[in-house]
Design a protein around this motif. Sequence first.
Motif, PDB file in Angstrom:
ATOM      1  N   ALA A 302       1.945 -26.898   9.461  1.00 19.93           N
ATOM      2  CA  ALA A 302       0.807 -27.815   9.564  1.00 19.93           C
ATOM      3  C   ALA A 302      -0.303 -27.458   8.593  1.00 19.93           C
ATOM      4  CB  ALA A 302       0.279 -27.807  11.000  1.00 19.93           C
ATOM      5  N   GLU A 303      -0.496 -26.155   8.344  1.00 18.58           N
ATOM      6  CA  GLU A 303      -1.524 -25.733   7.398  1.00 18.58           C
ATOM      7  C   GLU A 303      -1.223 -26.253   5.996  1.00 18.58           C
ATOM      8  OE1 GLU A 303      -3.637 -21.635   5.749  1.00 18.58           O
ATOM      9  OE2 GLU A 303      -1.598 -21.574   6.565  1.00 18.58           O
ATOM     10  N   PHE A 304       0.050 -26.193   5.601  1.00 21.51           N
ATOM     11  CA  PHE A 304       0.429 -26.672   4.277  1.00 21.51           C
ATOM     12  C   PHE A 304       0.324 -28.190   4.205  1.00 21.51           C
ATOM     13  CE2 PHE A 304       3.923 -27.684   1.122  1.00 21.51           C
ATOM     14  CZ  PHE A 304       3.155 -27.396   0.007  1.00 21.51           C
ATOM     15  N   GLU A 305       0.735 -28.874   5.267  1.00 23.19           N
ATOM     16  CA  GLU A 305       0.620 -30.328   5.256  1.00 23.19           C
ATOM     17  C   GLU A 305      -0.838 -30.761   5.083  1.00 23.19           C
ATOM     18  OE1 GLU A 305       3.051 -32.176   8.491  1.00 23.19           O
ATOM     19  OE2 GLU A 305       4.313 -32.433   6.722  1.00 23.19           O
ATOM     20  N   SER A 306      -1.758 -30.080   5.756  1.00 26.00           N
ATOM     21  CA  SER A 306      -3.177 -30.384   5.601  1.00 26.00           C
ATOM     22  C   SER A 306      -3.648 -30.087   4.183  1.00 26.00           C
ATOM     23  CB  SER A 306      -3.986 -29.567   6.609  1.00 26.00           C
ATOM     24  OG  SER A 306      -5.366 -29.777   6.444  1.00 26.00           O
ATOM     25  N   PHE A 307      -3.176 -28.973   3.620  1.00 28.73           N
ATOM     26  CA  PHE A 307      -3.534 -28.594   2.256  1.00 28.73           C
ATOM     27  C   PHE A 307      -3.074 -29.661   1.261  1.00 28.73           C
ATOM     28  CE2 PHE A 307      -2.227 -26.646  -1.776  1.00 28.73           C
ATOM     29  CZ  PHE A 307      -3.402 -26.026  -2.171  1.00 28.73           C
ATOM     30  N   VAL A 308      -1.852 -30.152   1.423  1.00 34.53           N
ATOM     31  CA  VAL A 308      -1.307 -31.158   0.503  1.00 34.53           C
ATOM     32  C   VAL A 308      -2.157 -32.426   0.546  1.00 34.53           C
ATOM     33  CG1 VAL A 308       0.640 -32.726   0.115  1.00 34.53           C
ATOM     34  CG2 VAL A 308       1.053 -30.290   0.481  1.00 34.53           C
ATOM     35  N   ARG A 309      -2.564 -32.834   1.721  1.00 38.09           N
ATOM     36  CA  ARG A 309      -3.398 -34.039   1.829  1.00 38.09           C
ATOM     37  C   ARG A 309      -4.759 -33.828   1.154  1.00 38.09           C
ATOM     38  NH1 ARG A 309       0.362 -34.107   5.373  1.00 38.09           N
ATOM     39  NH2 ARG A 309       1.188 -36.025   6.260  1.00 38.09           N
ATOM     40  N   ASP A 310      -5.318 -32.639   1.330  1.00 39.07           N
ATOM     41  CA  ASP A 310      -6.579 -32.334   0.648  1.00 39.07           C
ATOM     42  C   ASP A 310      -6.403 -32.367  -0.866  1.00 39.07           C
ATOM     43  OD1 ASP A 310      -7.871 -32.016   3.051  1.00 39.07           O
ATOM     44  OD2 ASP A 310      -7.771 -29.818   3.043  1.00 39.07           O
ATOM     45  N   GLN A 311      -5.291 -31.790  -1.347  1.00 30.24           N
ATOM     46  CA  GLN A 311      -5.030 -31.767  -2.777  1.00 30.24           C
ATOM     47  C   GLN A 311      -4.862 -33.169  -3.349  1.00 30.24           C
ATOM     48  OE1 GLN A 311      -4.426 -28.833  -5.145  1.00 30.24           O
ATOM     49  NE2 GLN A 311      -6.015 -28.418  -3.645  1.00 30.24           N
ATOM     50  N   ALA A 312      -4.188 -34.031  -2.604  1.00 34.17           N
ATOM     51  CA  ALA A 312      -4.003 -35.407  -3.071  1.00 34.17           C
ATOM     52  C   ALA A 312      -5.352 -36.100  -3.243  1.00 34.17           C
ATOM     53  CB  ALA A 312      -3.118 -36.172  -2.084  1.00 34.17           C
ATOM     54  N   GLN A 313      -6.271 -35.869  -2.321  1.00 33.04           N
ATOM     55  CA  GLN A 313      -7.593 -36.480  -2.434  1.00 33.04           C
ATOM     56  C   GLN A 313      -8.350 -35.921  -3.629  1.00 33.04           C
ATOM     57  OE1 GLN A 313      -8.912 -39.099  -0.446  1.00 33.04           O
ATOM     58  NE2 GLN A 313     -10.216 -39.056  -2.277  1.00 33.04           N
ATOM     59  N   ILE A 314      -8.253 -34.607  -3.838  1.00 30.04           N
ATOM     60  CA  ILE A 314      -8.913 -33.981  -4.987  1.00 30.04           C
ATOM     61  C   ILE A 314      -8.376 -34.567  -6.288  1.00 30.04           C
ATOM     62  CG2 ILE A 314      -9.110 -31.814  -6.284  1.00 30.04           C
ATOM     63  CD1 ILE A 314      -9.106 -30.398  -3.533  1.00 30.04           C
ATOM     64  N   MET A 315      -7.050 -34.690  -6.405  1.00 31.85           N
ATOM     65  CA  MET A 315      -6.452 -35.224  -7.622  1.00 31.85           C
ATOM     66  C   MET A 315      -6.840 -36.689  -7.846  1.00 31.85           C
ATOM     67  SD  MET A 315      -5.116 -32.777  -9.077  1.00 31.85           S
ATOM     68  CE  MET A 315      -4.622 -31.107  -8.682  1.00 31.85           C
ATOM     69  N   GLU A 316      -6.963 -37.419  -6.757  1.00 31.32           N
ATOM     70  CA  GLU A 316      -7.421 -38.813  -6.890  1.00 31.32           C
ATOM     71  C   GLU A 316      -8.845 -38.847  -7.435  1.00 31.32           C
ATOM     72  OE1 GLU A 316      -8.302 -42.681  -4.007  1.00 31.32           O
ATOM     73  OE2 GLU A 316      -6.826 -41.165  -3.372  1.00 31.32           O
ATOM     74  N   ASP A 317      -9.703 -37.973  -6.922  1.00 34.46           N
ATOM     75  CA  ASP A 317     -11.090 -37.918  -7.394  1.00 34.46           C
ATOM     76  C   ASP A 317     -11.166 -37.515  -8.863  1.00 34.46           C
ATOM     77  OD1 ASP A 317     -11.866 -38.609  -4.849  1.00 34.46           O
ATOM     78  OD2 ASP A 317     -12.376 -36.548  -4.247  1.00 34.46           O
ATOM     79  N   ILE A 318     -10.396 -36.498  -9.248  1.00 35.82           N
ATOM     80  CA  ILE A 318     -10.368 -36.046 -10.651  1.00 35.82           C
ATOM     81  C   ILE A 318      -9.897 -37.167 -11.560  1.00 35.82           C
ATOM     82  CG2 ILE A 318      -9.197 -34.527 -12.297  1.00 35.82           C
ATOM     83  CD1 ILE A 318      -9.161 -32.384 -10.133  1.00 35.82           C
ATOM     84  N   SER A 319      -8.854 -37.879 -11.117  1.00 28.79           N
ATOM     85  CA  SER A 319      -8.280 -38.943 -11.932  1.00 28.79           C
ATOM     86  C   SER A 319      -9.295 -40.057 -12.180  1.00 28.79           C
ATOM     87  CB  SER A 319      -7.017 -39.496 -11.269  1.00 28.79           C
ATOM     88  OG  SER A 319      -6.026 -38.502 -11.148  1.00 28.79           O
ATOM     89  N   ARG A 320     -10.127 -40.321 -11.180  1.00 31.65           N
ATOM     90  CA  ARG A 320     -11.185 -41.309 -11.375  1.00 31.65           C
ATOM     91  C   ARG A 320     -12.253 -40.776 -12.330  1.00 31.65           C
ATOM     92  NH1 ARG A 320     -10.163 -42.797  -5.829  1.00 31.65           N
ATOM     93  NH2 ARG A 320      -9.398 -44.942  -5.791  1.00 31.65           N
ATOM     94  N   ASP A 321     -12.565 -39.490 -12.193  1.00 32.26           N
ATOM     95  CA  ASP A 321     -13.601 -38.896 -13.043  1.00 32.26           C
ATOM     96  C   ASP A 321     -13.253 -39.025 -14.526  1.00 32.26           C
ATOM     97  OD1 ASP A 321     -15.152 -38.178 -10.898  1.00 32.26           O
ATOM     98  OD2 ASP A 321     -14.429 -36.108 -10.817  1.00 32.26           O
ATOM     99  N   ILE A 322     -11.977 -38.881 -14.867  1.00 33.06           N
ATOM    100  CA  ILE A 322     -11.583 -38.908 -16.275  1.00 33.06           C
ATOM    101  C   ILE A 322     -11.031 -40.274 -16.709  1.00 33.06           C
ATOM    102  CG2 ILE A 322     -11.153 -36.433 -16.329  1.00 33.06           C
ATOM    103  CD1 ILE A 322      -8.180 -36.985 -16.187  1.00 33.06           C
ATOM    104  N   GLY A 323     -11.114 -41.263 -15.804  1.00 39.38           N
ATOM    105  CA  GLY A 323     -10.759 -42.632 -16.174  1.00 39.38           C
ATOM    106  C   GLY A 323      -9.282 -42.965 -16.138  1.00 39.38           C
ATOM    107  N   ILE A 324      -8.460 -42.125 -15.480  1.00 42.69           N
ATOM    108  CA  ILE A 324      -7.032 -42.407 -15.390  1.00 42.69           C
ATOM    109  C   ILE A 324      -6.769 -43.539 -14.420  1.00 42.69           C
ATOM    110  CG2 ILE A 324      -4.774 -41.453 -14.769  1.00 42.69           C
ATOM    111  CD1 ILE A 324      -5.927 -40.401 -17.385  1.00 42.69           C
ATOM    112  N   ILE A 325      -7.492 -43.568 -13.296  1.00 39.77           N
ATOM    113  CA  ILE A 325      -7.403 -44.661 -12.350  1.00 39.77           C
ATOM    114  C   ILE A 325      -8.801 -45.168 -12.066  1.00 39.77           C
ATOM    115  CG2 ILE A 325      -5.273 -43.821 -11.297  1.00 39.77           C
ATOM    116  CD1 ILE A 325      -6.935 -42.684  -9.014  1.00 39.77           C
ATOM    117  N   GLU A 326      -8.901 -46.363 -11.530  1.00 41.31           N
ATOM    118  CA  GLU A 326     -10.201 -46.958 -11.235  1.00 41.31           C
ATOM    119  C   GLU A 326     -10.623 -46.681  -9.797  1.00 41.31           C
ATOM    120  OE1 GLU A 326      -9.924 -51.078 -12.134  1.00 41.31           O
ATOM    121  OE2 GLU A 326      -9.643 -50.777 -14.292  1.00 41.31           O
TER     122      GLU A 326
END
Length: 326
Positions: A302-326
């Motif tokens: 469960a700890e890893f599953e929570s970590f993966v979800r957090d990482q996905a959100q971080i990557m989504e935020d980064i991708s928006r910051d650099i203009g990869i996604i809107e």
Amino acid sequence: MMFQRLISAKLGAAIATATTLTLTAAPATAAECIAPSNPGGGWDFTCRTIGRILTELDLVNGNVQVTNMPGGVGAVTFAMVASERPADAELIVATSTVGITQIAQGRYPAPLDSMRYLAMLGADVGVIAVDDESPIQTLAELNEIMVNEPTSIVTAGSSGAGGWDHIRLLMVADAAGLTDLSDLRWVQFDGGTDAVTQMMGGQIDVVSTDMGEIAGFVESGDIRILAALSDEPIPAFPDIPTAASQGIDVTGYNWRGLYTGGDVTEEEYAAWVEKLETLYNSEEWQTAATESGLVPIWRGGAEFESFVRDQAQIMEDISRDIGIIE
């Protein structure tokens, strides 16, 4: 630099606060591990090394079958598991920061929750490499080119534009002073090994990937590492300078782990987590991981599953910051 600080803080916390999880569960049966890449890459290393040690420690019945299934930076495998083998308790699949970044950017055909995430067993260190005959001798020389003549070089890695390998290079270029990150030319390959092979053939100038994917080329002297994107030198390659030691405050870890289908039972899921924790704590894994340039880290269940979800959100935020996604 906001996205650099964000990802470094999260991954640094993962390394600093790695914990263990103790479960009681039924033994895993004979298994298959799918590496969603060609032979020789980081996902291939994950499956082959974990598969071998699972067998050596008698944690599974018989040998673990390793299957290479490249395509879409893991998307082909993800789609197959979601549609054809979601309840197959004998199947595990290699994943990493690279795969979760693709999911966060909407590049996989099924959502994150289609799978169950079993465990992280280590983190690979990002590196910036050139051919051994390249005129680029240092990170400072590469930075000068990226800032002043960014279109004059071709860069590559094992992810598409906006993927983790690409993002790590952009973080270096951003720290060096490149104002328009889109000026850097990027080519995608299904594995760091493929990218390095093309670089050795003269088609690529610079590769951004994980040390674990290309350690053999470093040992043979076919390529030169300009910088390791880690807080400290890589234990297996202590002579390689970090980017930070050269004035570029960038780190780029790529954690390595495994998932299984989203419809496996709780008992089957717990059994895999238990076996993988035993493997992680073994001398065999600790040695294999360290010698390949990995930083051993455990997060399971469960700890890893929570970590993966957090990482996905971080990557989504980064991708928006650099203009990869809107």
